[in-house]
Write a protein that holds these residues in place. Structure first.
Motif, PDB file in Angstrom:
ATOM      1  N   GLY A  54       4.876  -9.663  -0.106  1.00 42.69           N
ATOM      2  CA  GLY A  54       5.053 -10.524  -1.269  1.00 42.69           C
ATOM      3  C   GLY A  54       5.878  -9.838  -2.318  1.00 42.69           C
ATOM      4  N   PHE A  55       5.966 -10.482  -3.464  1.00 41.36           N
ATOM      5  CA  PHE A  55       6.799  -9.896  -4.508  1.00 41.36           C
ATOM      6  C   PHE A  55       6.168 -10.010  -5.878  1.00 41.36           C
ATOM      7  CE2 PHE A  55       8.390 -14.201  -3.984  1.00 41.36           C
ATOM      8  CZ  PHE A  55       8.485 -14.648  -5.286  1.00 41.36           C
ATOM      9  N   MET A  56       6.599  -9.089  -6.702  1.00 40.02           N
ATOM     10  CA  MET A  56       6.168  -9.035  -8.082  1.00 40.02           C
ATOM     11  C   MET A  56       7.381  -9.443  -8.914  1.00 40.02           C
ATOM     12  SD  MET A  56       3.133  -7.273  -8.770  1.00 40.02           S
ATOM     13  CE  MET A  56       3.110  -5.562  -8.251  1.00 40.02           C
ATOM     14  N   LEU A  57       7.268 -10.557  -9.573  1.00 39.28           N
ATOM     15  CA  LEU A  57       8.384 -11.059 -10.372  1.00 39.28           C
ATOM     16  C   LEU A  57       8.590 -10.171 -11.598  1.00 39.28           C
ATOM     17  CD1 LEU A  57      10.406 -13.360 -10.867  1.00 39.28           C
ATOM     18  CD2 LEU A  57       8.592 -14.547 -12.104  1.00 39.28           C
ATOM     19  N   GLU A  58       9.812  -9.663 -11.746  1.00 40.19           N
ATOM     20  CA  GLU A  58      10.149  -8.840 -12.909  1.00 40.19           C
ATOM     21  C   GLU A  58      11.085  -9.694 -13.769  1.00 40.19           C
ATOM     22  OE1 GLU A  58       9.675  -4.457 -11.116  1.00 40.19           O
ATOM     23  OE2 GLU A  58      11.497  -5.416 -10.475  1.00 40.19           O
ATOM     24  N   GLU A  77      -2.644   5.553  11.526  1.00 46.12           N
ATOM     25  CA  GLU A  77      -3.107   6.918  11.844  1.00 46.12           C
ATOM     26  C   GLU A  77      -4.401   7.268  11.104  1.00 46.12           C
ATOM     27  OE1 GLU A  77       1.317   8.747  12.680  1.00 46.12           O
ATOM     28  OE2 GLU A  77       0.133   9.609  11.045  1.00 46.12           O
ATOM     29  N   GLU A  78      -4.598   6.622   9.963  1.00 51.97           N
ATOM     30  CA  GLU A  78      -5.836   6.843   9.191  1.00 51.97           C
ATOM     31  C   GLU A  78      -6.978   5.977   9.719  1.00 51.97           C
ATOM     32  OE1 GLU A  78      -6.484   8.858   6.575  1.00 51.97           O
ATOM     33  OE2 GLU A  78      -4.468   9.633   6.202  1.00 51.97           O
ATOM     34  N   GLY A  79      -6.713   5.257  10.816  1.00 53.29           N
ATOM     35  CA  GLY A  79      -7.746   4.416  11.414  1.00 53.29           C
ATOM     36  C   GLY A  79      -7.900   3.077  10.731  1.00 53.29           C
ATOM     37  N   ARG A  80      -6.882   2.695   9.956  1.00 51.65           N
ATOM     38  CA  ARG A  80      -6.971   1.419   9.238  1.00 51.65           C
ATOM     39  C   ARG A  80      -6.106   0.363   9.918  1.00 51.65           C
ATOM     40  NH1 ARG A  80      -5.341   2.605   3.268  1.00 51.65           N
ATOM     41  NH2 ARG A  80      -6.285   0.553   2.998  1.00 51.65           N
ATOM     42  N   ASP A  81      -6.406  -0.905   9.636  1.00 53.50           N
ATOM     43  CA  ASP A  81      -5.570  -1.984  10.149  1.00 53.50           C
ATOM     44  C   ASP A  81      -4.336  -2.071   9.239  1.00 53.50           C
ATOM     45  OD1 ASP A  81      -4.328  -4.309  10.850  1.00 53.50           O
ATOM     46  OD2 ASP A  81      -6.153  -5.539  10.868  1.00 53.50           O
ATOM     47  N   PRO A  82      -3.138  -1.784   9.792  1.00 55.56           N
ATOM     48  CA  PRO A  82      -1.938  -1.754   8.949  1.00 55.56           C
ATOM     49  C   PRO A  82      -1.683  -3.088   8.241  1.00 55.56           C
ATOM     50  CG  PRO A  82      -1.442  -1.011  11.177  1.00 55.56           C
ATOM     51  CD  PRO A  82      -2.856  -1.476  11.200  1.00 55.56           C
ATOM     52  N   ALA A  83      -2.156  -4.171   8.829  1.00 50.65           N
ATOM     53  CA  ALA A  83      -1.934  -5.492   8.214  1.00 50.65           C
ATOM     54  C   ALA A  83      -2.797  -5.675   6.970  1.00 50.65           C
ATOM     55  CB  ALA A  83      -2.225  -6.596   9.228  1.00 50.65           C
ATOM     56  N   ASP A  84      -3.851  -4.860   6.847  1.00 53.13           N
ATOM     57  CA  ASP A  84      -4.702  -4.966   5.656  1.00 53.13           C
ATOM     58  C   ASP A  84      -4.025  -4.393   4.424  1.00 53.13           C
ATOM     59  OD1 ASP A  84      -6.670  -6.118   7.103  1.00 53.13           O
ATOM     60  OD2 ASP A  84      -8.079  -4.447   7.022  1.00 53.13           O
ATOM     61  N   LEU A  85      -3.003  -3.582   4.626  1.00 53.84           N
ATOM     62  CA  LEU A  85      -2.275  -3.018   3.492  1.00 53.84           C
ATOM     63  C   LEU A  85      -1.229  -4.030   3.025  1.00 53.84           C
ATOM     64  CD1 LEU A  85      -3.173   0.078   3.663  1.00 53.84           C
ATOM     65  CD2 LEU A  85      -0.782   0.486   3.133  1.00 53.84           C
ATOM     66  N   LYS A  86      -1.299  -4.422   1.783  1.00 51.22           N
ATOM     67  CA  LYS A  86      -0.357  -5.419   1.286  1.00 51.22           C
ATOM     68  C   LYS A  86       0.753  -4.719   0.511  1.00 51.22           C
ATOM     69  CE  LYS A  86      -2.817  -8.469   3.197  1.00 51.22           C
ATOM     70  NZ  LYS A  86      -2.395  -8.935   4.517  1.00 51.22           N
ATOM     71  N   LEU A  87       1.979  -4.911   0.982  1.00 53.71           N
ATOM     72  CA  LEU A  87       3.118  -4.246   0.349  1.00 53.71           C
ATOM     73  C   LEU A  87       3.924  -5.260  -0.457  1.00 53.71           C
ATOM     74  CD1 LEU A  87       2.806  -2.562   3.398  1.00 53.71           C
ATOM     75  CD2 LEU A  87       3.992  -1.088   1.792  1.00 53.71           C
ATOM     76  N   ILE A  88       4.053  -4.960  -1.726  1.00 53.88           N
ATOM     77  CA  ILE A  88       4.622  -5.939  -2.658  1.00 53.88           C
ATOM     78  C   ILE A  88       5.803  -5.293  -3.383  1.00 53.88           C
ATOM     79  CG2 ILE A  88       4.062  -7.443  -4.609  1.00 53.88           C
ATOM     80  CD1 ILE A  88       1.123  -7.204  -3.806  1.00 53.88           C
ATOM     81  N   VAL A  89       6.915  -5.996  -3.439  1.00 55.68           N
ATOM     82  CA  VAL A  89       8.129  -5.414  -4.030  1.00 55.68           C
ATOM     83  C   VAL A  89       8.482  -6.124  -5.339  1.00 55.68           C
ATOM     84  CG1 VAL A  89       9.893  -6.898  -2.947  1.00 55.68           C
ATOM     85  CG2 VAL A  89      10.394  -4.493  -3.352  1.00 55.68           C
ATOM     86  N   GLY A  90       9.041  -5.372  -6.262  1.00 56.47           N
ATOM     87  CA  GLY A  90       9.501  -5.971  -7.509  1.00 56.47           C
ATOM     88  C   GLY A  90      10.801  -6.738  -7.286  1.00 56.47           C
ATOM     89  N   ARG A  98       2.600 -16.156   4.472  1.00 53.72           N
ATOM     90  CA  ARG A  98       2.314 -16.513   3.075  1.00 53.72           C
ATOM     91  C   ARG A  98       2.767 -15.368   2.168  1.00 53.72           C
ATOM     92  NH1 ARG A  98      -1.646 -15.165  -0.738  1.00 53.72           N
ATOM     93  NH2 ARG A  98      -1.837 -16.789  -2.319  1.00 53.72           N
ATOM     94  N   MET A  99       3.448 -15.714   1.077  1.00 46.51           N
ATOM     95  CA  MET A  99       3.906 -14.670   0.156  1.00 46.51           C
ATOM     96  C   MET A  99       2.871 -14.446  -0.936  1.00 46.51           C
ATOM     97  SD  MET A  99       7.798 -15.853  -0.593  1.00 46.51           S
ATOM     98  CE  MET A  99       9.085 -15.863   0.653  1.00 46.51           C
ATOM     99  N   ILE A 100       2.541 -13.195  -1.189  1.00 51.48           N
ATOM    100  CA  ILE A 100       1.717 -12.874  -2.352  1.00 51.48           C
ATOM    101  C   ILE A 100       2.634 -12.925  -3.574  1.00 51.48           C
ATOM    102  CG2 ILE A 100       0.482 -10.990  -3.506  1.00 51.48           C
ATOM    103  CD1 ILE A 100      -0.457 -10.103  -0.680  1.00 51.48           C
ATOM    104  N   LEU A 101       2.143 -13.572  -4.626  1.00 53.15           N
ATOM    105  CA  LEU A 101       2.966 -13.728  -5.828  1.00 53.15           C
ATOM    106  C   LEU A 101       2.338 -13.007  -7.008  1.00 53.15           C
ATOM    107  CD1 LEU A 101       3.818 -17.536  -6.206  1.00 53.15           C
ATOM    108  CD2 LEU A 101       5.260 -15.705  -5.330  1.00 53.15           C
ATOM    109  N   GLY A 102       3.063 -12.068  -7.548  1.00 52.59           N
ATOM    110  CA  GLY A 102       2.574 -11.371  -8.740  1.00 52.59           C
ATOM    111  C   GLY A 102       3.626 -11.378  -9.822  1.00 52.59           C
ATOM    112  N   VAL A 103       3.212 -11.002 -11.015  1.00 53.18           N
ATOM    113  CA  VAL A 103       4.167 -10.803 -12.108  1.00 53.18           C
ATOM    114  C   VAL A 103       3.984  -9.388 -12.630  1.00 53.18           C
ATOM    115  CG1 VAL A 103       4.571 -11.365 -14.544  1.00 53.18           C
ATOM    116  CG2 VAL A 103       4.590 -13.161 -12.834  1.00 53.18           C
ATOM    117  N   PHE A 104       5.101  -8.697 -12.793  1.00 60.88           N
ATOM    118  CA  PHE A 104       5.087  -7.322 -13.289  1.00 60.88           C
ATOM    119  C   PHE A 104       5.320  -7.333 -14.788  1.00 60.88           C
ATOM    120  CE2 PHE A 104       7.425  -3.533 -14.557  1.00 60.88           C
ATOM    121  CZ  PHE A 104       6.744  -2.507 -13.944  1.00 60.88           C
ATOM    122  N   GLU A 105       4.408  -6.717 -15.512  1.00 62.33           N
ATOM    123  CA  GLU A 105       4.571  -6.579 -16.960  1.00 62.33           C
ATOM    124  C   GLU A 105       4.274  -5.137 -17.333  1.00 62.33           C
ATOM    125  OE1 GLU A 105       5.524  -8.135 -19.563  1.00 62.33           O
ATOM    126  OE2 GLU A 105       6.065 -10.044 -18.658  1.00 62.33           O
ATOM    127  N   ALA A 106       4.655  -4.770 -18.547  1.00 60.37           N
ATOM    128  CA  ALA A 106       4.406  -3.389 -18.948  1.00 60.37           C
ATOM    129  C   ALA A 106       3.705  -3.318 -20.303  1.00 60.37           C
ATOM    130  CB  ALA A 106       5.714  -2.614 -18.975  1.00 60.37           C
TER     131      ALA A 106
END
Ligand SMILES: Cc1cc2nc3c(=O)[nH]c(=O)nc-3n(C[C@H](O)[C@H](O)[C@H](O)COP(=O)(O)O)c2cc1C
Length: 467
Positions: free
Chosen positions: A401-405, A268-281, A4-12
């Protein structure tokens, strides 16, 4: 199974996104950004379309400059202006029901308590739909001047201080009171239980605090912790503190390496790597046909200039691309003045090498910046072409997922919603978000509070005894 893709919108909070200009194009309403109705319309549209979040960059006092000098070109384009997203969000939360909001606040310009109070308030009024994008701050040179500091804090020291800033904030959010502190018992006349309010004490290298969290516990307690900045120091910071990371990519290979590195460090920090959500513009220009989309892209690119691209880029890196030999790679010409990298590393390193191993010349970098500024990836095409590329990107990089720019703000979002989202939905990429009404549940799916493995969770029990 397709992810599933996380969907965001990037604004400034302004008329431009990522250092490009488009407000003068007939398709753009970007110039209306000072009108709250503009933002309410956008938020409702994203909420209805199933977007997960609306993200506001900013948070720094600084402005992009050429070596500290305000550039006429940036003023002419209105690029030194921007509203503070924090104050827009409550109105948007009242107008929407599910959409999450993330707003950037830089560390280092104030005491963490200002951030504690701001995000606790936002978590209450959005009913748990708020995230904090933690940055150490763009345009550090002008920011330092505006804050009356004699010199800019060095890059890695900013991250060191930021770690302590976050720790102080988490002590208040996680340890300052219990979930059931508010009793609201009319019969006994007790509003809150004194046993459930705990002292917060911090004696650190950069910050000190001794007192109480003067806000009641909010639905998520801590906002969802986002982070942006993928230098080595930034990745280490993300792996320890962040629950979601906003990364900018130039090549899939480099992005995949950053994603893998952040996940490895999180483990390495003892966290579940899948819990970190990486989102690209991602900049998406789409239209019913590929030819129309490419025509729109050409119109957009015609509005950009070398001068604008270089001046904006300088605010993120301290480098003036116009000073270099256009025909040689930037990498070979970097000055040894100590400034390159002190303003920000990610936007320099992303132009070091291409997939074939060659390094882009300054001319090629400027062309890339003119096409998409300091945004992430760019896709132009009909809905099928765009959906194909988004899937390829997620599959090749392990992004979440991605952040729509958007280039023409709301008009471009509308195009993506009408044309691309149905295609992604058909492919199973936009399955319903996990159950829950908070942003954390929606993104991570494991409850409204910080995961037990996050170091912030350690601040909950026996908190009053810790320093
Ligand atoms: C993807 C990305 C997004 C960023 N967003 C912001 C922002 O919204 N506000 C801000 O002040 N700085 C922002 N920054 C700049 C960082 O705060 C600053 O450059 C800092 O030095 C960390 O970046 P680094 O890890 O790339 O060196 C952003 C940097 C990146 C790479």
């Amino acid at each position: 199974m397709a992810k599933r893709m996380i969907l965001g919108v990037f604004e400034a909070g302004t008329q431009q996104v990522g250092g490009t200009t488009s407000w003068a194009h007939p398709k753009s309403q970007n110039g209306d950004y000072r009108d709250i109705e503009y933002w309410i319309g956008m938020a409702r549209m994203l909420d209805d379309a199933g977007f997960d979040l609306l993200f506001f960059a900013g948070g720094s006092f600084g402005y992009a400059s050429l070596k500290g000098e305000l550039s006429d070109v940036l003023v002419r384009e209105g690029m030194m202006f921007g509203l503070d997203g924090s104050y827009i969000i409550p109105a948007l939360a009242a107008a929407t029901s599910r959409l999450g909001f993330v707003v950037t606040t830089t560390t280092g310009s104030d005491h963490p308590l200002h951030t504690v109070r701001k995000y606790s308030t936002l978590d209450h009024v959005t009913k748990g739909r708020i995230g904090w994008n933690i940055v150490t701050g763009a345009s550090q040179n002008t920011m330092a001047k505006m804050l009356g500091q004699t010199e800019m804090v060095p890059h890695d020291k900013r991250y060191e201080a930021a770690a302590e800033y976050v720790e102080v904030a988490l002590k208040f959010w996680e340890g300052g009171n219990d979930d059931d502190a508010v009793v609201l018992d009319r019969a006994t006349g007790v509003f809150a239980d004194p046993q459930k309010i705990h002292p917060v004490v911090h004696e650190g290298e950069y910050y000190r605090s001794n007192g109480y969290h003067t806000q009641p516990p909010s639905p998520q307690r801590s906002p969802v912790l986002f982070q942006a900045g993928t230098s080595a120091a930034g990745r280490a910071f993300a792996a320890r503190h962040a629950e979601a990371v906003f990364v900018q990519g130039t090549t899939y290979e480099q992005t995949a390496a950053n994603v893998a590195d952040i996940r490895r460090r999180a483990a390495e920090e003892g966290r579940d790597p899948a819990d970190l959500k990486l989102i690209v513009g991602v900049t998406v220009i789409t239209a019913p046909t590929s030819a129309e989309a490419h025509r729109l892209r050409a119109e957009f690119e015609a509005l950009q200039s070398d001068e604008l691209a270089a001046h904006y880029y300088s605010g993120n890196t301290g480098l003036n691309l116009l000073e270099y030999d256009f025909d040689r790679p930037l990498k070979d010409q970097l000055p040894d003045d100590g400034l390159a990298g002190q303003m920000g590393v990610s936007n320099i390193e992303r132009f070091y090498t291409r997939p074939d191993g060659s390094a882009p010349t300054v001319r090629e970098i400027l062309d890339d910046l003119k096409g998409k500024g300091t945004r992430g990836f760019a896709i132009t095409g009909d809905p099928v072409e765009v959906a194909d590329e988004l899937e390829r990107m997620i599959d090749l990089t392990d992004l979440d997922g991605f952040m729509l720019e958007a280039v023409f703000n709301t008009a471009s979002m509308r195009d993506v919603i009408d044309l691309v989202l149905p295609e992604l939905r058909r492919r199973g990429r936009l399955d319903p978000a996990p159950e829950g009404t908070t942003l954390r549940e929606r993104l991570i799916g494991k409850g409204p509070h910080l995961a037990a493995e996050h170091h912030g969770a350690d601040l909950r029990p026996e908190f009053s005894a810790s320093t």
